[in-house]
Design an enzyme around this catalytic site. Structure first.
Site, mmCIF file in Angstrom:
data_model
loop_
_atom_site.group_PDB
_atom_site.id
_atom_site.type_symbol
_atom_site.label_atom_id
_atom_site.label_comp_id
_atom_site.label_asym_id
_atom_site.label_seq_id
_atom_site.Cartn_x
_atom_site.Cartn_y
_atom_site.Cartn_z
ATOM 1 C CG LEU A 15 -1.913 -1.093 1.419
ATOM 2 C CD1 LEU A 15 -2.602 -0.997 2.780
ATOM 3 C CD2 LEU A 15 -2.950 -1.027 0.307
ATOM 4 C CE LYS A 65 10.448 -4.251 7.339
ATOM 5 N NZ LYS A 65 9.451 -4.085 8.409
ATOM 6 C CG ASN A 86 11.268 0.969 8.070
ATOM 7 O OD1 ASN A 86 12.089 1.834 8.361
ATOM 8 N ND2 ASN A 86 9.982 1.111 8.313
ATOM 9 C CG ASP A 101 8.724 -1.161 10.829
ATOM 10 O OD1 ASP A 101 8.030 -0.549 10.002
ATOM 11 O OD2 ASP A 101 9.395 -2.174 10.547
ATOM 12 N N GLY A 128 10.766 -11.489 17.013
ATOM 13 C CA GLY A 128 11.344 -11.434 15.667
ATOM 14 C C GLY A 128 11.685 -9.996 15.296
ATOM 15 C CB THR A 152 12.069 -19.633 20.401
ATOM 16 O OG1 THR A 152 11.347 -20.262 19.342
ATOM 17 C CG2 THR A 152 13.411 -20.292 20.589
ATOM 18 C CE LYS A 155 14.182 -17.310 17.433
ATOM 19 N NZ LYS A 155 13.223 -17.260 16.325
ATOM 20 C CG LEU A 213 2.980 -5.369 15.439
ATOM 21 C CD1 LEU A 213 4.475 -5.416 15.126
ATOM 22 C CD2 LEU A 213 2.628 -4.004 15.983
HETATM 23 P P1 NDP Z 1 9.533 -12.682 12.147
HETATM 24 O O1 NDP Z 1 9.446 -13.837 11.200
HETATM 25 O O2 NDP Z 1 10.813 -11.939 12.274
HETATM 26 O O3 NDP Z 1 9.146 -13.180 13.631
HETATM 27 C C1 NDP Z 1 8.031 -14.000 13.838
HETATM 28 C C2 NDP Z 1 7.727 -14.092 15.332
HETATM 29 O O4 NDP Z 1 6.431 -14.698 15.479
HETATM 30 C C3 NDP Z 1 8.706 -14.947 16.124
HETATM 31 O O5 NDP Z 1 8.855 -14.374 17.406
HETATM 32 C C4 NDP Z 1 7.983 -16.309 16.187
HETATM 33 O O6 NDP Z 1 8.340 -17.064 17.313
HETATM 34 C C5 NDP Z 1 6.551 -15.847 16.328
HETATM 35 N N1 NDP Z 1 5.545 -16.822 15.887
HETATM 36 C C6 NDP Z 1 5.284 -17.230 14.614
HETATM 37 N N2 NDP Z 1 4.259 -18.095 14.594
HETATM 38 C C7 NDP Z 1 3.842 -18.241 15.879
HETATM 39 C C8 NDP Z 1 2.816 -18.999 16.508
HETATM 40 N N3 NDP Z 1 1.996 -19.793 15.803
HETATM 41 N N4 NDP Z 1 2.649 -18.893 17.841
HETATM 42 C C9 NDP Z 1 3.480 -18.089 18.561
HETATM 43 N N5 NDP Z 1 4.473 -17.344 18.032
HETATM 44 C C10 NDP Z 1 4.654 -17.427 16.701
HETATM 45 O O7 NDP Z 1 8.319 -11.725 11.714
HETATM 46 P P2 NDP Z 1 8.252 -10.120 11.896
HETATM 47 O O8 NDP Z 1 8.680 -9.823 13.286
HETATM 48 O O9 NDP Z 1 8.957 -9.459 10.769
HETATM 49 O O10 NDP Z 1 6.684 -9.800 11.687
HETATM 50 C C11 NDP Z 1 5.710 -10.037 12.699
HETATM 51 C C12 NDP Z 1 4.382 -9.404 12.287
HETATM 52 O O11 NDP Z 1 4.447 -7.986 12.294
HETATM 53 C C13 NDP Z 1 3.879 -9.773 10.894
HETATM 54 O O12 NDP Z 1 2.498 -10.087 11.000
HETATM 55 C C14 NDP Z 1 4.074 -8.504 10.084
HETATM 56 O O13 NDP Z 1 3.148 -8.412 9.036
HETATM 57 C C15 NDP Z 1 3.807 -7.460 11.152
HETATM 58 N N6 NDP Z 1 4.390 -6.114 10.847
HETATM 59 C C16 NDP Z 1 3.529 -5.034 10.715
HETATM 60 C C17 NDP Z 1 3.998 -3.759 10.453
HETATM 61 C C18 NDP Z 1 3.035 -2.603 10.293
HETATM 62 O O14 NDP Z 1 3.452 -1.537 9.809
HETATM 63 N N7 NDP Z 1 1.796 -2.714 10.709
HETATM 64 C C19 NDP Z 1 5.454 -3.498 10.310
HETATM 65 C C20 NDP Z 1 6.286 -4.680 10.514
HETATM 66 C C21 NDP Z 1 5.756 -5.937 10.764
HETATM 67 P P3 NDP Z 1 9.670 -18.043 17.298
HETATM 68 O O15 NDP Z 1 10.822 -17.141 17.583
HETATM 69 O O16 NDP Z 1 9.409 -19.014 18.374
HETATM 70 O O17 NDP Z 1 9.724 -18.659 15.927
#
Ligand code: NDP
Length: 267
Positions: A15, A65, A86, A101, A128, A152, A155, A213
């Protein structure tokens, strides 16, 4: 004319060109903002070419990123602590990496939603890239405590170690979340992308502000918050527009009116 873009893969859904076109119209700044699909292993080459063609800057989204963080020749504190970039500004032969962000999230919470963060107990789900990007801006608002809970656990503990110099933080596994209510819960996991809700105690949502988010639809987290008596439930669209506004200001020194753009996008 500012030559700008967003780099990602995929990028079709973005967007950002629409948001920046609205900012440009409001502020009277002339902007050419494109979507650029970079090959997964070809961010640097594509970005170098864009800079050679006279770019003033660009945004970076998934999955670049971290690559952009390494590509920048100079980093802001937000980018350094987020370990992700970003937004890039090209200036005086420098490639300056910023991360907007987290400021975007904080601006949405405070300015758009009227939520005070000072002295609040904030629970961040996830450790993450997104979680890492929001921690410093949240801690700068002097909350009582920021608790980081992740599937996890180590982390989350690592983020506690990295961010404790900026304010009171603690990090643990999702299974350690208690039923006691908190003030604000921020879902920074990617679970919503798969239609899933992190497995956590329900009691923490009672009376809390629950912020996902993710944006664009009612998520499993938002449904969970509703089922567990949250006081307010919000998606990440406001954050998306606010982070874009911070990028726009970083490039042009002009502050756009974000609320009008959020309203347009929601419509
Ligand atoms: P990452 O892949 O870097 O991190 C994912 C995280 O989610 C990890 O901590 C992971 O845990 C956890 N996770 C994934 N699946 C599950 C589950 N089923 N149950 C519990 N924990 C889970 O992703 P990002 O940090 O880059 O993105 C996260 C979200 O933020 C996304 O939805 C993205 O779209 C959104 N976002 C929105 C923005 C906005 O402007 N609104 C800007 C940036 C991001 P583990 O470490 O255990 O794998």
């Amino acid at each position: 004319m500012y030559k700008l873009a967003v780099f990602g893969n995929p990028i079709e859904h973005s967007l950002s060109p629409d948001i920046h076109a609205q900012f440009a119209q409001q502020t009277g700044v002339k902007v050419n903002y494109q979507k650029i699909l970079a090959p997964v292993d070809g961010f640097e080459k594509t970005a170098q070419q864009f800079i050679a063609d006279g770019a003033n800057g660009f945004n970076i989204t998934v999955p670049f990123k971290l690559t952009a963080f390494n590509f920048a020749t100079k980093l802001t504190l937000n980018a350094k602590t987020a370990k992700a970039v970003n937004t890039i500004k090209v200036e005086n032969n420098q490639i300056i990496g910023e991360n907007t962000d987290g400021i975007g999230l904080v601006n949405d919470l405070i300015k758009n939603l009227g939520i005070e963060l000072k002295d609040k107990v904030i629970l961040v789900l996830g450790a993450g890239g997104a979680a890492q990007g929001i921690l410093l801006p949240l801690l700068k608002q002097n909350p009582k405590r920021v608790m980081i809970a992740n599937r996890t656990a180590n982390k989350a503990q690592q983020l506690q170690a990295d961010f404790s110099e900026y304010g009171p933080t603690c990090g643990f596994g999702l299974n350690k979340i208690k039923h006691d209510p908190v003030d604000i819960i921020i879902n920074a996991t990617s679970a919503s992308l798969d239609g899933k809700m992190p497995d956590i105690a329900n009691g923490c949502a009672r009376g809390a502000i629950c912020y996902d988010l993710m944006y664009g639809k009612q998520t499993a987290f938002m449904q969970w918050a509703e089922a567990n008596q949250a006081a307010m439930i919000v998606d990440g669209l406001g954050m998306l527009v606010e982070q874009a506004a911070c990028s726009f200001e970083f490039w042009t020194n002009k502050k756009p009116n974000t609320q009008a753009v959020i309203k347009n996008l929601r419509r």
